[in-house]
Design a protein around this motif. Structure first.
Motif, PDB file in Angstrom:
ATOM      1  N   LYS B  12     122.044 -45.692 -17.229  1.00 18.42           N
ATOM      2  CA  LYS B  12     121.427 -45.423 -18.532  1.00 18.42           C
ATOM      3  C   LYS B  12     121.285 -43.910 -18.729  1.00 18.42           C
ATOM      4  O   LYS B  12     122.261 -43.205 -18.591  1.00 18.42           O
ATOM      5  CB  LYS B  12     120.124 -46.193 -18.667  1.00 18.42           C
ATOM      6  CG  LYS B  12     120.416 -47.703 -18.731  1.00 18.42           C
ATOM      7  CD  LYS B  12     119.201 -48.505 -19.085  1.00 18.42           C
ATOM      8  CE  LYS B  12     119.528 -49.970 -19.258  1.00 18.42           C
ATOM      9  NZ  LYS B  12     118.348 -50.790 -19.466  1.00 18.42           N
ATOM     10  N   ASN B  38     113.845 -47.501 -17.945  1.00 16.16           N
ATOM     11  CA  ASN B  38     115.124 -47.638 -17.243  1.00 16.16           C
ATOM     12  C   ASN B  38     114.946 -47.663 -15.732  1.00 16.16           C
ATOM     13  O   ASN B  38     115.719 -48.304 -15.018  1.00 16.16           O
ATOM     14  CB  ASN B  38     116.065 -46.492 -17.630  1.00 16.16           C
ATOM     15  CG  ASN B  38     116.474 -46.587 -19.090  1.00 16.16           C
ATOM     16  OD1 ASN B  38     116.312 -47.643 -19.698  1.00 16.16           O
ATOM     17  ND2 ASN B  38     117.006 -45.509 -19.635  1.00 16.16           N
ATOM     18  N   ASP B  41     113.958 -51.044 -14.925  1.00 14.27           N
ATOM     19  CA  ASP B  41     115.121 -51.924 -15.038  1.00 14.27           C
ATOM     20  C   ASP B  41     116.024 -51.796 -13.810  1.00 14.27           C
ATOM     21  O   ASP B  41     116.608 -52.775 -13.358  1.00 14.27           O
ATOM     22  CB  ASP B  41     115.900 -51.597 -16.317  1.00 14.27           C
ATOM     23  CG  ASP B  41     116.682 -52.802 -16.814  1.00 14.27           C
ATOM     24  OD1 ASP B  41     116.299 -53.930 -16.449  1.00 14.27           O
ATOM     25  OD2 ASP B  41     117.666 -52.620 -17.547  1.00 14.27           O
ATOM     26  N   HIS B  44     114.607 -53.852 -11.271  1.00 16.23           N
ATOM     27  CA  HIS B  44     114.951 -55.236 -11.620  1.00 16.23           C
ATOM     28  C   HIS B  44     116.363 -55.586 -11.158  1.00 16.23           C
ATOM     29  O   HIS B  44     116.622 -56.671 -10.641  1.00 16.23           O
ATOM     30  CB  HIS B  44     114.798 -55.435 -13.140  1.00 16.23           C
ATOM     31  CG  HIS B  44     114.833 -56.871 -13.566  1.00 16.23           C
ATOM     32  ND1 HIS B  44     116.006 -57.534 -13.834  1.00 16.23           N
ATOM     33  CD2 HIS B  44     113.833 -57.771 -13.759  1.00 16.23           C
ATOM     34  CE1 HIS B  44     115.717 -58.779 -14.193  1.00 16.23           C
ATOM     35  NE2 HIS B  44     114.413 -58.945 -14.151  1.00 16.23           N
ATOM     36  N   TYR B  45     117.275 -54.643 -11.321  1.00 15.55           N
ATOM     37  CA  TYR B  45     118.658 -54.835 -10.853  1.00 15.55           C
ATOM     38  C   TYR B  45     118.693 -55.147  -9.353  1.00 15.55           C
ATOM     39  O   TYR B  45     119.407 -56.038  -8.906  1.00 15.55           O
ATOM     40  CB  TYR B  45     119.483 -53.566 -11.097  1.00 15.55           C
ATOM     41  CG  TYR B  45     120.493 -53.674 -12.224  1.00 15.55           C
ATOM     42  CD1 TYR B  45     121.693 -54.367 -12.046  1.00 15.55           C
ATOM     43  CD2 TYR B  45     120.266 -53.062 -13.451  1.00 15.55           C
ATOM     44  CE1 TYR B  45     122.619 -54.449 -13.087  1.00 15.55           C
ATOM     45  CE2 TYR B  45     121.190 -53.148 -14.485  1.00 15.55           C
ATOM     46  CZ  TYR B  45     122.362 -53.844 -14.294  1.00 15.55           C
ATOM     47  OH  TYR B  45     123.281 -53.944 -15.304  1.00 15.55           O
ATOM     48  N   LYS B  50     120.749 -57.969 -11.980  1.00 12.40           N
ATOM     49  CA  LYS B  50     121.070 -57.691 -13.379  1.00 12.40           C
ATOM     50  C   LYS B  50     119.888 -57.072 -14.101  1.00 12.40           C
ATOM     51  O   LYS B  50     118.775 -57.064 -13.590  1.00 12.40           O
ATOM     52  CB  LYS B  50     121.542 -58.944 -14.097  1.00 12.40           C
ATOM     53  CG  LYS B  50     120.530 -60.043 -14.148  1.00 12.40           C
ATOM     54  CD  LYS B  50     121.139 -61.277 -14.785  1.00 12.40           C
ATOM     55  CE  LYS B  50     120.201 -62.456 -14.663  1.00 12.40           C
ATOM     56  NZ  LYS B  50     120.864 -63.729 -14.743  1.00 12.40           N
ATOM     57  N   SER B  51     120.166 -56.578 -15.295  1.00 11.49           N
ATOM     58  CA  SER B  51     119.140 -55.932 -16.094  1.00 11.49           C
ATOM     59  C   SER B  51     118.223 -56.975 -16.702  1.00 11.49           C
ATOM     60  O   SER B  51     118.617 -58.114 -16.939  1.00 11.49           O
ATOM     61  CB  SER B  51     119.819 -55.125 -17.200  1.00 11.49           C
ATOM     62  OG  SER B  51     118.902 -54.823 -18.223  1.00 11.49           O
ATOM     63  N   ASP B  57     126.429 -55.384 -18.289  1.00 14.63           N
ATOM     64  CA  ASP B  57     126.337 -54.292 -17.323  1.00 14.63           C
ATOM     65  C   ASP B  57     126.977 -53.013 -17.833  1.00 14.63           C
ATOM     66  O   ASP B  57     126.456 -51.928 -17.609  1.00 14.63           O
ATOM     67  CB  ASP B  57     127.016 -54.705 -16.009  1.00 14.63           C
ATOM     68  CG  ASP B  57     126.258 -55.824 -15.317  1.00 14.63           C
ATOM     69  OD1 ASP B  57     125.041 -55.695 -15.183  1.00 14.63           O
ATOM     70  OD2 ASP B  57     126.893 -56.820 -14.930  1.00 14.63           O
ATOM     71  N   ASN B  60     124.996 -50.479 -19.538  1.00  8.77           N
ATOM     72  CA  ASN B  60     123.948 -49.792 -18.792  1.00  8.77           C
ATOM     73  C   ASN B  60     124.472 -48.555 -18.070  1.00  8.77           C
ATOM     74  O   ASN B  60     123.746 -47.892 -17.341  1.00  8.77           O
ATOM     75  CB  ASN B  60     123.290 -50.738 -17.795  1.00  8.77           C
ATOM     76  CG  ASN B  60     122.529 -51.837 -18.508  1.00  8.77           C
ATOM     77  OD1 ASN B  60     121.910 -51.595 -19.540  1.00  8.77           O
ATOM     78  ND2 ASN B  60     122.593 -53.043 -17.989  1.00  8.77           N
TER      79      ASN B  60
END
Lengths: 206, 360
Positions: B12, B38, B41, B44-45, B50-51, B57, B60
């Motif tokens: 990002k 971000n 996120d 989270h990945y 994944k986002s 993807d 991103n």
């Protein structure tokens, strides 16, 4: 991608229809062909034209063969009463390489997968049943991939063959030779456990 | 379990960023658009492969580049485990644990459980049932090994069955055997998924009310219920009864792919009668209940990401929420906020150590 030449563009488009070949690789291949001797490239091209025009299938087992009967089906020493059902010639070649199998084959030409537009009618299934009806076969072995498509085809064939007076078997599923149990996934390990074999069989085959 | 550090590369708006984290509370402060969310996120990945915000993807990747890399070290049972996620426009996504590539991403999910509370959660109430099924599935996959694989298998059979129905129609034939085979497979997977979803929602609803009243102070009666055709009939009967309809529509009209969760307040859909504030409280309560349930289930604390939560709640509720870290309810916490002062004040009022990370 922009091409300076229609000829190159055509060649790239054709080459990139092959599985696993993208536009970039196709361009590399096309340019490579241009560097070679004209004779060689002509030979290369003709080999595919010949392949597609003259390809022949064995009348008995539907494998690719130069004559009406393939080498396996025309071999008198092969046991015609045992039929091994395979997806395509690749699997047949793999099993031949094991030198373990003395029976004959039946090549389906694919696996049932509606997603890919393949229904039982697209495969050589009726032919297999006819062959069994002739009464020579005593055993049919399913040697199909352990995927949903393979299992669906197994199930379909089994339903079609279960009332015939023959033995229907499937190749074993489980731990690959040389694998460590620790790294085997649970489904495989579970299947291997539930379809375990008497150890005495192990000793015989090894 | 906690995340020790994080490295982002072309992810990002982060060209190259490195962070070291506190075991307890980490707070990212900075203005809008600097990339606080971000970072969440990216975490989270590492947990879900994944986002949370954008499933595509390639979108991103930092603008004008063609790959991104996220790397982090988790400390779990005193072991250091390095997780790396690479995405490249040409070769796709690769997830590695301790430098070893995963064959199936579903094997990774659930190893580093995580729960996120974010303003986009409102989609759970506002949007169609698909997002609620996704919520169910991602929650269950955090504690139930093999669940995702079962779901993947179910979806594959469903797809084959739908194509088969289409083929029946287009080629004008019918084959009992193949249909029966797909039905059997669907039944096998649907029953597992149904039981798992039912038990998740049932257990969640037991603690849900408690968290709603902590967060909202209010007396509304709230509930979450699992809605499934399988509540009424077993899947076998459902498939049989709908066959003629399915053959006409060329689609499978029954099964767990039609499940939903019903969010109610005083017996009516919260989507219709709930105020924005009530909906926010509802969603936070849902996530807290989920956190509570999963912690109990797995025996350790998932990571929690609180995205922009201070803007959503009044001070009293924020303090209530942060006090959860005092009680040891939360494990490692990541917070984003635009106001450094506010954030510091709130966190100073707790007795837990925290790390403030300024993002420019």
């Amino acid at each position: 991608m922009e091409f300076p030449s229609e000829l190159v563009k055509n060649a790239v488009e054709q080459l990139s229809t092959l599985p696993g070949v993208g536009k970039r690789s196709a361009l590399r291949l096309a340019l490579h062909l241009l560097k070679k001797d004209k004779d060689q490239v002509e030979k290369f091209g003709y080999s595919f034209i010949n392949l597609i025009n003259n390809i022949n299938y064995c009348k008995e087992c539907f494998t690719i063969s130069d004559s009406d009967l393939c080498k396996v089906c025309s071999n008198q020493n092969r046991d015609k009463s045992i039929i091994c059902v395979v997806e395509d010639i690749r699997i047949m070649m793999a099993i031949e390489n094991t030198m373990q199998f003395k029976g004959v084959y039946h090549v389906l030409g694919g696996l049932i997968s509606p997603m890919d537009g393949i229904s039982p009618n697209d495969l050589k299934i009726d032919e297999l049943i006819e062959k069994v009806n002739e009464g020579i076969a005593t055993e049919v072995i399913f040697a199909l991939s352990s995927t949903m498509e393979g299992d669906t085809t197994n199930y379909y064939l089994y339903k079609k063959l279960k009332d015939k007076d023959i033995k229907v078997s499937s190749i074993a599923r489980g731990i690959a030779i040389g694998d460590e149990l620790e790294y085997t996934d649970e489904v495989t390990l579970g299947t291997a456990l539930s379809s375990r074999l008497p150890y005495s069989d192990n000793i015989k085959t090894n | 379990m906690y995340l020790k550090n994080l490295t982002l590369f072309q992810f990002k708006n982060h060209s190259e960023s490195d962070y070291i984290f506190n075991e307890k509370i980490n707070c990212f402060v900075g203005n809008n658009g600097v990339g606080k969310t971000n970072i969440l996120d990216a975490i989270h990945y590492l947990s879900f492969t994944k986002s949370y915000f954008n499933y595509i993807d390639s979108q991103n990747i930092q603008f004008k580049n063609d790959f991104f890399m996220i790397k982090g070290n988790f400390i779990k049972n005193e072991n250091n485990e390095e997780i790396q996620c690479n995405f490249d426009n040409n070769s796709g996504k690769i997830i590695k644990k301790n430098k070893k590539k995963y064959k199936k991403f579903s094997e990774h999910i659930g190893q580093y459980p995580l729960i996120i509370i974010s303003p986009t959660d409102s989609n759970l109430i506002l949007e169609g049932s698909e997002i609620r099924r996704k919520y169910l599935d991602s929650s269950i996959s955090q504690y139930k090994k093999g669940y995702l694989q079962t779901l993947i298998n179910y979806n594959k059979v469903l797809k084959q069955r739908n194509f088969l129905l289409k083929q029946f129609f287009e080629r004008n034939y019918f084959d009992e055997i193949i249909l029966e085979r797909y039905n059997n497979e669907m039944i096998k997977y649907a029953e597992i998924i149904y039981e798992e979803r039912k038990s998740f929602i049932n257990k969640l609803s037991l603690v849900f009310n408690k968290y709603y009243s902590i967060i909202s102070d209010a007396q509304e009666n709230v509930s979450i219920t699992y809605h499934s055709q399988l509540n009424e009939n077993n899947i076998n009967t459902l498939l049989k009864n709908s066959l003629s309809k399915d053959r006409v529509s060329q689609r499978t009209s029954t099964g767990i792919h039609k499940d939903d969760i019903i969010f109610n307040m005083n017996e009516y859909p919260i989507k219709k009668i709930g105020s924005q504030g009530q909906q926010k409280s509802f969603l936070i309560a849902l996530k807290l209940a989920q956190y509570d349930f999963i912690s109990n289930k797995i025996g350790y604390k998932p990571i929690i990401l609180l995205d922009d939560i201070f803007d959503k709640l009044d001070d009293k509720r924020v303090k209530q929420l942060v006090s959860f870290t005092n009680d040891g309810f939360f494990g490692q916490v990541f917070i984003t906020d635009t106001h450094q002062k506010r954030c510091e004040d709130i966190l100073n009022s707790t007795k837990v150590e925290f790390k403030l990370i300024k993002i420019n």
